[in-house]
Design a protein around this motif. Structure first.
Motif, PDB file in Angstrom:
ATOM      1  N   ASN A  31       0.920  -1.180   0.000  1.00  0.00           N
ATOM      2  CA  ASN A  31       0.000   0.000   0.000  1.00  0.00           C
ATOM      3  C   ASN A  31       0.935   1.200   0.000  1.00  0.00           C
ATOM      4  O   ASN A  31       1.708   1.366   0.952  1.00  0.00           O
ATOM      5  CB  ASN A  31      -0.839  -0.083   1.261  1.00  0.00           C
ATOM      6  CG  ASN A  31      -1.893   0.998   1.427  1.00  0.00           C
ATOM      7  OD1 ASN A  31      -2.400   1.144   2.529  1.00  0.00           O
ATOM      8  ND2 ASN A  31      -2.255   1.706   0.389  1.00  0.00           N
TER       9      ASN A  31
ATOM     10  N   GLU B  16     -10.486  -0.035  -1.972  1.00  0.00           N
ATOM     11  CA  GLU B  16     -10.488   1.098  -1.050  1.00  0.00           C
ATOM     12  C   GLU B  16     -11.283   2.290  -1.573  1.00  0.00           C
ATOM     13  O   GLU B  16     -11.221   2.612  -2.763  1.00  0.00           O
ATOM     14  CB  GLU B  16      -9.048   1.578  -0.760  1.00  0.00           C
ATOM     15  CG  GLU B  16      -8.267   0.656   0.140  1.00  0.00           C
ATOM     16  CD  GLU B  16      -7.058   1.360   0.744  1.00  0.00           C
ATOM     17  OE1 GLU B  16      -7.135   2.587   0.985  1.00  0.00           O
ATOM     18  OE2 GLU B  16      -6.037   0.678   0.975  1.00  0.00           O
ATOM     19  N   ARG B  17     -11.999   2.945  -0.651  1.00  0.00           N
ATOM     20  CA  ARG B  17     -12.648   4.220  -0.940  1.00  0.00           C
ATOM     21  C   ARG B  17     -11.581   5.192  -1.441  1.00  0.00           C
ATOM     22  O   ARG B  17     -10.533   5.327  -0.811  1.00  0.00           O
ATOM     23  CB  ARG B  17     -13.314   4.761   0.315  1.00  0.00           C
ATOM     24  CG  ARG B  17     -13.928   6.115   0.209  1.00  0.00           C
ATOM     25  CD  ARG B  17     -14.566   6.608   1.497  1.00  0.00           C
ATOM     26  NE  ARG B  17     -13.592   6.767   2.578  1.00  0.00           N
ATOM     27  CZ  ARG B  17     -13.904   7.351   3.734  1.00  0.00           C
ATOM     28  NH1 ARG B  17     -15.134   7.786   3.970  1.00  0.00           N
ATOM     29  NH2 ARG B  17     -12.985   7.474   4.690  1.00  0.00           N
TER      30      ARG B  17
ATOM     31  N   CYS C 252      -4.554  -3.107   2.878  1.00  0.00           N
ATOM     32  CA  CYS C 252      -5.277  -2.027   3.557  1.00  0.00           C
ATOM     33  C   CYS C 252      -5.212  -2.324   5.054  1.00  0.00           C
ATOM     34  O   CYS C 252      -5.754  -3.345   5.498  1.00  0.00           O
ATOM     35  CB  CYS C 252      -6.729  -1.980   3.070  1.00  0.00           C
ATOM     36  SG  CYS C 252      -7.725  -0.730   3.899  1.00  0.00           S
ATOM     37  N   GLY C 253      -4.535  -1.452   5.820  1.00  0.00           N
ATOM     38  CA  GLY C 253      -4.337  -1.727   7.245  1.00  0.00           C
ATOM     39  C   GLY C 253      -5.636  -1.681   8.025  1.00  0.00           C
ATOM     40  O   GLY C 253      -5.961  -2.619   8.773  1.00  0.00           O
ATOM     41  N   THR C 254      -6.417  -0.609   7.856  1.00  0.00           N
ATOM     42  CA  THR C 254      -7.696  -0.529   8.565  1.00  0.00           C
ATOM     43  C   THR C 254      -8.650  -1.600   8.045  1.00  0.00           C
ATOM     44  O   THR C 254      -9.482  -2.128   8.789  1.00  0.00           O
ATOM     45  CB  THR C 254      -8.348   0.858   8.394  1.00  0.00           C
ATOM     46  OG1 THR C 254      -8.361   1.203   6.993  1.00  0.00           O
ATOM     47  CG2 THR C 254      -7.605   1.913   9.192  1.00  0.00           C
TER      48      THR C 254
ATOM     49  N   ASN D  45     -12.402   5.027   9.873  1.00  0.00           N
ATOM     50  CA  ASN D  45     -12.905   5.108   8.496  1.00  0.00           C
ATOM     51  C   ASN D  45     -13.841   3.924   8.257  1.00  0.00           C
ATOM     52  O   ASN D  45     -13.767   2.916   8.935  1.00  0.00           O
ATOM     53  CB  ASN D  45     -11.731   5.126   7.506  1.00  0.00           C
ATOM     54  CG  ASN D  45     -10.859   3.878   7.607  1.00  0.00           C
ATOM     55  OD1 ASN D  45     -10.911   3.140   8.579  1.00  0.00           O
ATOM     56  ND2 ASN D  45     -10.049   3.637   6.595  1.00  0.00           N
TER      57      ASN D  45
ATOM     58  N   VAL E 108      -9.250  11.907   4.436  1.00  0.00           N
ATOM     59  CA  VAL E 108      -9.988  10.858   5.160  1.00  0.00           C
ATOM     60  C   VAL E 108      -9.469  10.713   6.588  1.00  0.00           C
ATOM     61  O   VAL E 108      -8.453  11.281   6.966  1.00  0.00           O
ATOM     62  CB  VAL E 108      -9.924   9.508   4.416  1.00  0.00           C
ATOM     63  CG1 VAL E 108     -10.757   9.567   3.129  1.00  0.00           C
ATOM     64  CG2 VAL E 108      -8.472   9.104   4.138  1.00  0.00           C
TER      65      VAL E 108
ATOM     66  N   GLN F  58      -8.519   7.947   8.562  1.00  0.00           N
ATOM     67  CA  GLN F  58      -7.551   7.016   9.123  1.00  0.00           C
ATOM     68  C   GLN F  58      -6.859   6.210   8.023  1.00  0.00           C
ATOM     69  O   GLN F  58      -7.448   6.004   6.943  1.00  0.00           O
ATOM     70  CB  GLN F  58      -8.259   6.047  10.089  1.00  0.00           C
ATOM     71  CG  GLN F  58      -7.322   5.275  10.997  1.00  0.00           C
ATOM     72  CD  GLN F  58      -6.357   6.179  11.733  1.00  0.00           C
ATOM     73  OE1 GLN F  58      -5.245   6.412  11.250  1.00  0.00           O
ATOM     74  NE2 GLN F  58      -6.785   6.714  12.873  1.00  0.00           N
ATOM     75  N   CYS F  59      -5.638   5.775   8.296  1.00  0.00           N
ATOM     76  CA  CYS F  59      -4.915   4.891   7.378  1.00  0.00           C
ATOM     77  C   CYS F  59      -3.922   4.083   8.200  1.00  0.00           C
ATOM     78  O   CYS F  59      -2.961   4.651   8.742  1.00  0.00           O
ATOM     79  CB  CYS F  59      -4.189   5.707   6.305  1.00  0.00           C
ATOM     80  SG  CYS F  59      -3.241   4.687   5.158  1.00  0.00           S
ATOM     81  N   GLY F  60      -4.182   2.784   8.312  1.00  0.00           N
ATOM     82  CA  GLY F  60      -3.379   1.929   9.196  1.00  0.00           C
ATOM     83  C   GLY F  60      -1.994   1.666   8.652  1.00  0.00           C
ATOM     84  O   GLY F  60      -0.983   1.840   9.361  1.00  0.00           O
ATOM     85  N   ASN F  61      -1.899   1.273   7.374  1.00  0.00           N
ATOM     86  CA  ASN F  61      -0.561   1.046   6.799  1.00  0.00           C
ATOM     87  C   ASN F  61       0.236   2.355   6.799  1.00  0.00           C
ATOM     88  O   ASN F  61       1.449   2.362   7.017  1.00  0.00           O
ATOM     89  CB  ASN F  61      -0.687   0.525   5.367  1.00  0.00           C
ATOM     90  CG  ASN F  61      -1.158  -0.912   5.312  1.00  0.00           C
ATOM     91  OD1 ASN F  61      -0.825  -1.718   6.188  1.00  0.00           O
ATOM     92  ND2 ASN F  61      -1.942  -1.248   4.303  1.00  0.00           N
TER      93      ASN F  61
ATOM     94  N   ASN G   9     -14.974   1.534   2.325  1.00  0.00           N
ATOM     95  CA  ASN G   9     -13.935   0.599   1.872  1.00  0.00           C
ATOM     96  C   ASN G   9     -14.550  -0.797   1.853  1.00  0.00           C
ATOM     97  O   ASN G   9     -15.192  -1.204   2.839  1.00  0.00           O
ATOM     98  CB  ASN G   9     -12.741   0.646   2.836  1.00  0.00           C
ATOM     99  CG  ASN G   9     -12.105   2.030   2.890  1.00  0.00           C
ATOM    100  OD1 ASN G   9     -11.368   2.403   1.998  1.00  0.00           O
ATOM    101  ND2 ASN G   9     -12.404   2.781   3.951  1.00  0.00           N
TER     102      ASN G   9
ATOM    103  N   GLN H  15      -2.283   6.730  -1.226  1.00  0.00           N
ATOM    104  CA  GLN H  15      -2.602   7.845  -0.327  1.00  0.00           C
ATOM    105  C   GLN H  15      -1.382   8.772  -0.182  1.00  0.00           C
ATOM    106  O   GLN H  15      -0.244   8.355  -0.417  1.00  0.00           O
ATOM    107  CB  GLN H  15      -2.973   7.348   1.091  1.00  0.00           C
ATOM    108  CG  GLN H  15      -4.394   6.828   1.243  1.00  0.00           C
ATOM    109  CD  GLN H  15      -4.525   5.351   0.859  1.00  0.00           C
ATOM    110  OE1 GLN H  15      -3.595   4.546   1.073  1.00  0.00           O
ATOM    111  NE2 GLN H  15      -5.660   4.998   0.298  1.00  0.00           N
TER     112      GLN H  15
ATOM    113  N   ASN I  98      -6.635  10.538   0.099  1.00  0.00           N
ATOM    114  CA  ASN I  98      -6.732   9.446  -0.869  1.00  0.00           C
ATOM    115  C   ASN I  98      -6.277   9.909  -2.253  1.00  0.00           C
ATOM    116  O   ASN I  98      -6.209  11.117  -2.523  1.00  0.00           O
ATOM    117  CB  ASN I  98      -8.176   8.945  -0.966  1.00  0.00           C
ATOM    118  CG  ASN I  98      -8.522   7.931   0.096  1.00  0.00           C
ATOM    119  OD1 ASN I  98      -7.702   7.118   0.507  1.00  0.00           O
ATOM    120  ND2 ASN I  98      -9.763   7.980   0.549  1.00  0.00           N
TER     121      ASN I  98
HETATM  122  N1  API Z   1      -9.036   4.394   1.538  1.00  0.00           N
HETATM  123  C1  API Z   1      -9.178   4.605   2.993  1.00  0.00           C
HETATM  124  C2  API Z   1      -7.959   5.386   3.548  1.00  0.00           C
HETATM  125  C3  API Z   1      -6.680   4.563   3.509  1.00  0.00           C
HETATM  126  C4  API Z   1      -6.796   3.292   4.318  1.00  0.00           C
HETATM  127  C5  API Z   1      -5.777   2.210   4.028  1.00  0.00           C
HETATM  128  N2  API Z   1      -4.795   2.502   3.017  1.00  0.00           N
HETATM  129  C6  API Z   1      -5.152   1.684   5.315  1.00  0.00           C
HETATM  130  O1  API Z   1      -4.003   1.214   5.300  1.00  0.00           O
HETATM  131  O2  API Z   1      -5.870   1.705   6.345  1.00  0.00           O
HETATM  132  C7  API Z   1     -10.464   5.405   3.248  1.00  0.00           C
HETATM  133  O3  API Z   1     -10.893   6.149   2.360  1.00  0.00           O
HETATM  134  O4  API Z   1     -11.005   5.281   4.347  1.00  0.00           O
END
Ligand code: API
Length: 278
Positions: free
Chosen positions: A6, A210-211, A219-221, A159, A65, A67-70, A192, A39, A59
């Motif tokens: 990611n 992913e959104r 996608c971490g989250t 998210n 947005v 949150q983004c975990g990764n 997502n 992102q 994004n």
């Molecule tokens: N596309 C996600 C944001 C990035 C999440 C993803 N890259 C992760 O690692 O959590 C959203 O619109 O909520």
């Protein structure tokens, strides 16, 4: 940088002023006309003495947005390597609250992503007229997508995520069902879309559309949301090893309001400068 494939542009907005337009964020993320990323992560100073940094996420479609975990792991790697902190355990504020990433001795990074949220209004998700099926501790919603009905768990990690179980992630219709779920009218802020294949009680394979970015290699989250949904449904036990197309993530969660812990890699690929068009 990337976390399990990611990929991110990470920008230091502590030592330079950054105030870009949506078009400029989109330009940076464009894989042909710009640099290219799923992102863009922005490192800002915190105005709270108890918080080390502020962390903003945009994004590829230019939208900011929650949150983004990764990205949180890449964030820690960045501020550590740039000597913007000497700490290995940080408190970082995001649009959806404070997360606590920690640099481990083996170079991996564990992030306390906070507790999952299930209340429809907080996802946000509009269940009006739908009847959920209770599966153990989860509510599974019948979502009508492209002429068929999909059983979805709906959860927020700050998210929004809609997670379904599939027999095989390889044969799942991610590139057609994904955008239909992402833009479904019942998700006022879009969503997502996770496609989870259960291997055993401690292992899943996951693809996420992913959104605002399309299908990403991880996608971490989304991994947090899928593990939480599987545990709530009584199908998984913590910790859950999540195999994504870009690498391995590990999720630990003790249930209810306890925090979801995300562990995985963070890699710096290159750095540089770019002159932005107005
Ligand atoms: N596309 C996600 C944001 C990035 C999440 C993803 N890259 C992760 O690692 O959590 C959203 O619109 O909520």
């Amino acid at each position: 940088m990337h976390g399990a494939g990611n990929d991110f542009i990470v920008i230091d907005a502590v030592n330079q002023h950054i105030d870009l337009s949506t078009a400029q964020w989109k330009y940076l993320a464009d894989r042909r006309f710009g640099i290219g990323a799923d992102q863009i992560l922005v490192v800002e100073q915190s105005d709270d003495a108890d918080i080390d940094f502020r962390y903003r996420i945009f994004n590829a479609d230019g939208g900011e947005v929650e949150q983004c975990g990764n990205g949180a792991r890449a964030f820690v790697r960045f501020v550590t390597d740039k000597k913007m902190t000497h700490k290995t355990a940080l408190k970082v504020s995001t649009m959806s609250g404070v997360i606590a990433p920690r640099l481990e001795a083996d170079g991996s990074i564990t992030v306390d992503m906070g507790a999952p949220v299930f209340a429809s209004s907080l996802i946000p998700f509009d269940p009006q007229g739908l009847h959920a099926t209770t599966v153990a501790n989860d509510q599974v919603w019948p979502l009508h997508i492209r002429g068929h009905t999909i059983a979805m768990s709906v959860v927020s990690m700050g998210n929004p995520h809609a997670v379904q179980i599939v027999d095989s992630v390889e044969s799942a219709d991610v590139l057609l069902d994904g955008p239909a779920i992402e833009n479904h009218v019942r998700f006022p802020k879009r969503v997502n879309a996770g496609f989870m294949q259960i291997i055993d009680r401690h292992a899943i394979v996951l693809r996420v559309y992913e959104r605002g970015a399309g299908e990403t290699l991880a996608c971490g989250t989304g991994a947090c949301a899928a593990a939480v949904a599987g545990i709530r449904r009584g199908l998984l036990d913590s910790p859950v090893q999540v195999t994504t197309r870009g690498g391995q993530l590990s999720i630990a969660w003790q249930g209810d309001a306890s925090p979801v812990m995300l562990t995985g890699p963070a890699v710096t690929v290159f750095e540089g400068e770019i002159v932005l068009p107005d």
